[in-house]
Design a protein around this motif. Structure first.
Motif, PDB file in Angstrom:
ATOM      1  N   TYR A  82       5.955   2.751  -0.649  1.00  0.00           N
ATOM      2  CA  TYR A  82       5.083   1.592  -0.491  1.00  0.00           C
ATOM      3  C   TYR A  82       5.499   0.777   0.729  1.00  0.00           C
ATOM      4  CZ  TYR A  82       3.291   2.574  -5.145  1.00  0.00           C
ATOM      5  OH  TYR A  82       2.710   3.184  -6.216  1.00  0.00           O
ATOM      6  N   THR A  83       4.502   0.271   1.445  1.00  0.00           N
ATOM      7  CA  THR A  83       4.741  -0.575   2.619  1.00  0.00           C
ATOM      8  C   THR A  83       3.903  -1.835   2.500  1.00  0.00           C
ATOM      9  OG1 THR A  83       2.985   0.575   3.839  1.00  0.00           O
ATOM     10  CG2 THR A  83       5.257   1.376   4.123  1.00  0.00           C
ATOM     11  N   PRO A  84       4.338  -2.924   3.115  1.00  0.00           N
ATOM     12  CA  PRO A  84       3.560  -4.181   3.040  1.00  0.00           C
ATOM     13  C   PRO A  84       2.236  -4.052   3.775  1.00  0.00           C
ATOM     14  CG  PRO A  84       5.829  -4.578   3.720  1.00  0.00           C
ATOM     15  CD  PRO A  84       5.623  -3.110   3.806  1.00  0.00           C
ATOM     16  N   THR A  85       1.223  -4.736   3.282  1.00  0.00           N
ATOM     17  CA  THR A  85      -0.063  -4.810   3.962  1.00  0.00           C
ATOM     18  C   THR A  85      -0.083  -6.003   4.915  1.00  0.00           C
ATOM     19  OG1 THR A  85      -1.027  -6.222   2.253  1.00  0.00           O
ATOM     20  CG2 THR A  85      -1.192  -3.834   1.933  1.00  0.00           C
ATOM     21  N   TRP A  86      -1.169  -6.131   5.651  1.00  0.00           N
ATOM     22  CA  TRP A  86      -1.302  -7.259   6.571  1.00  0.00           C
ATOM     23  C   TRP A  86      -1.311  -8.579   5.815  1.00  0.00           C
ATOM     24  CZ3 TRP A  86      -5.444 -10.449   5.806  1.00  0.00           C
ATOM     25  CH2 TRP A  86      -6.522  -9.943   5.073  1.00  0.00           C
ATOM     26  N   ALA A  87      -1.845  -8.575   4.604  1.00  0.00           N
ATOM     27  CA  ALA A  87      -1.867  -9.814   3.819  1.00  0.00           C
ATOM     28  C   ALA A  87      -0.449 -10.284   3.518  1.00  0.00           C
ATOM     29  CB  ALA A  87      -2.644  -9.604   2.523  1.00  0.00           C
ATOM     30  N   ALA A  88       0.446  -9.347   3.221  1.00  0.00           N
ATOM     31  CA  ALA A  88       1.843  -9.705   2.967  1.00  0.00           C
ATOM     32  C   ALA A  88       2.530 -10.138   4.255  1.00  0.00           C
ATOM     33  CB  ALA A  88       2.583  -8.522   2.341  1.00  0.00           C
ATOM     34  N   ASP A  89       2.301  -9.387   5.333  1.00  0.00           N
ATOM     35  CA  ASP A  89       2.972  -9.690   6.599  1.00  0.00           C
ATOM     36  C   ASP A  89       2.590 -11.067   7.136  1.00  0.00           C
ATOM     37  OD1 ASP A  89       4.358  -7.289   6.664  1.00  0.00           O
ATOM     38  OD2 ASP A  89       2.797  -6.253   7.795  1.00  0.00           O
TER      39      ASP A  89
ATOM     40  N   THR B 220       0.847  -1.187   0.000  1.00  0.00           N
ATOM     41  CA  THR B 220       0.000   0.000   0.000  1.00  0.00           C
ATOM     42  C   THR B 220       0.878   1.231   0.000  1.00  0.00           C
ATOM     43  OG1 THR B 220      -1.833   1.111   1.128  1.00  0.00           O
ATOM     44  CG2 THR B 220      -0.158   0.103   2.524  1.00  0.00           C
ATOM     45  N   GLN B 221       0.395   2.312  -0.577  1.00  0.00           N
ATOM     46  CA  GLN B 221       1.172   3.546  -0.656  1.00  0.00           C
ATOM     47  C   GLN B 221       0.997   4.327   0.632  1.00  0.00           C
ATOM     48  OE1 GLN B 221       0.316   5.922  -4.122  1.00  0.00           O
ATOM     49  NE2 GLN B 221       2.430   6.637  -4.247  1.00  0.00           N
ATOM     50  N   ASP B 222       2.127   4.791   1.192  1.00  0.00           N
ATOM     51  CA  ASP B 222       2.064   5.552   2.424  1.00  0.00           C
ATOM     52  C   ASP B 222       2.032   7.049   2.126  1.00  0.00           C
ATOM     53  OD1 ASP B 222       4.689   6.308   1.817  1.00  0.00           O
ATOM     54  OD2 ASP B 222       5.564   4.731   3.062  1.00  0.00           O
ATOM     55  N   ALA B 223       2.062   7.859   3.202  1.00  0.00           N
ATOM     56  CA  ALA B 223       1.936   9.309   3.060  1.00  0.00           C
ATOM     57  C   ALA B 223       3.104   9.932   2.317  1.00  0.00           C
ATOM     58  CB  ALA B 223       1.796   9.948   4.443  1.00  0.00           C
ATOM     59  N   THR B 224       4.251   9.288   2.319  1.00  0.00           N
ATOM     60  CA  THR B 224       5.437   9.838   1.659  1.00  0.00           C
ATOM     61  C   THR B 224       5.513   9.468   0.178  1.00  0.00           C
ATOM     62  OG1 THR B 224       6.819   7.918   2.177  1.00  0.00           O
ATOM     63  CG2 THR B 224       6.672   9.663   3.849  1.00  0.00           C
ATOM     64  N   GLY B 225       4.556   8.691  -0.289  1.00  0.00           N
ATOM     65  CA  GLY B 225       4.593   8.254  -1.675  1.00  0.00           C
ATOM     66  C   GLY B 225       5.286   6.919  -1.862  1.00  0.00           C
TER      67      GLY B 225
END
Length: 402
Positions: free
Chosen positions: A43-50, A36-41
């Motif tokens: 990308y971070t993993p979602t719960w599905a990835a984690d 998912t895209q964070d506030a800085t532009g």
């Protein structure tokens, strides 16, 4: 519809519950974005990835081995297995065929079923092996198969053009056997040359007496420890001087892509031409620490589910068993539900395009759990399970009469 009716010996509720969790986990990775895209532009993993990336599909494969072990006698396997082997071959061919058909759906999902069928074929020579033999084979396979993959993939990619099927195998790929074999064995999303190790682990676990709480506890604790050690080891190795830059340069990634790849499995090719590839525990990289991590997670899940099932049954009797019906029921019809959710993703794509992915996943998960309750209440098989069972049983009985 009498062929749907379930007969035979009681099932292990914990194994079915673990299989239901594996199905829900794989569906999450198919429906919910892994980043998912964070506030800085960025990308971070979602719960599905984690939670599920790499782990759900490996759990699915390990439980396939457990299922084969239980199908051929479990902890008390004995006697000639000729009929059982023929039955497994029929199951393998039918599942692979269903997988090729599902690959034709427009789902953007890497369908595992064709690889799954090939794994069943690979398991046939091991069906009569004792637990110690299976443990030795499984450990050796998990350690050595990544080395074989690392050495073989460059030659496969250089000698076969194209070297993968571009997603999921379909019937048309049978006309280009070299590419199909390269994808199934080495360069695809589920390289069978490595994934046989998961099936061997499952066969070994299924040859144990899973109905004994100490066995289930040992699997839960031992699996959790293995998963944790593999993950911690990978993080420590990748923090060594030069590790991350070397790996990023070899994979053609920048620092941010490398970090996201380590957490989700994104961006990496079949293997990375760097010795630091062996330090990865990223999902679907097939590196040694990745295999050990997801194997440990699978065994921990199996042991924990079996402990929970036995605990609920001991405390609440049949009511405790009924509490697990949504999961255990879904776990008995995973083939039907897996194929069904792929068809639904294709057929309903226009209707669901604007839906939030989490909401869509919850609808699919709820449908699976309701179906699980229904099949447990009615004591029936899923349609695809019934077809595969009847075909395999027919071949098995034919062999016995002969």
């Amino acid at each position: 519809m009498s062929f749907l009716r379930r007969t035979g010996k009681p099932r292990l509720a914990g194994v079915d519950a673990a299989r239901g969790l594996a199905l829900l986990g794989m569906m999450a990775t198919h429906i919910v974005p892994l980043v998912t895209q964070d506030a800085t532009g960025g990308y971070t993993p979602t719960w599905a990835a984690d939670w599920f990336a790499g782990r759900a599909s490996a759990l699915f494969a390990v439980l396939a081995g457990v299922g084969l072990a239980l199908l051929t006698g479990g902890a008390r396997a004995a006697g000639p297995l000729g009929g059982a082997r023929r039955g497994v071959v029929v199951r393998a061919l039918l599942i692979a065929g269903i997988g090729l058909a599902c690959g034709m759906l427009d789902t953007n999902v890497a369908v595992i079923l064709t690889h799954y069928g090939l794994l069943f074929l690979a398991a046939v020579p091991f069906l009569g092996a004792a637990p110690r033999t299976l443990a030795a084979w499984a450990a050796g396979w998990l350690v050595l198969a990544p080395v074989v993959l690392y050495a073989a993939v460059p030659f496969v990619m250089a000698g076969v053009a194209p070297y993968d099927v571009g997603g999921s195998p379909v019937f048309a790929d049978l006309t280009r056997p070299a590419t199909l074999a390269a994808d199934l064995l080495f360069t695809g999303y589920y390289p069978v040359v490595v994934w046989v190790g998961f099936l061997l682990v499952g066969l070994w676990a299924g040859r144990l007496d899973l109905s004994r709480p100490p066995i289930a506890l040992a699997l839960a604790l031992g699996g959790a420890a293995l998963a944790a050690v593999a993950e911690v080891s990978s993080r420590w190795l990748l923090q060594l001087p030069g590790a991350a830059p070397s790996l990023a340069a070899a994979a053609g990634l920048d620092t941010r892509q490398l970090q996201l790849g380590v957490e989700t499995g994104y961006y990496f090719p079949p293997v990375v031409d760097s010795p630091w590839w062996f330090a990865l525990a990223a999902p679907h990289t097939s590196a040694p620490l990745d295999l050990l991590h997801v194997t440990g997670a699978a065994l921990a899940t199996l042991g924990a589910c079996q402990l929970a099932a036995m605990g609920l049954a001991a405390l609440l009797g049949r009511y405790g068993d009924a509490l697990l019906w949504p999961l255990t029921g879904a776990g008995t019809i995973t083939l039907t539900l897996y194929v069904g959710h792929l068809i639904a993703l294709d057929v309903l794509s226009d209707v669901t395009a604007s839906m939030p992915r989490l909401d869509l996943y919850l609808w699919f998960a709820a449908a699976c759990l309701v179906a699980g309750v229904a099949v447990r209440f009615l004591a029936i098989r899923g349609p695809l399970e019934a077809i595969v069972h009847r075909a395999a049983s027919g071949v098995r009985r034919t062999g016995v009469r002969a």
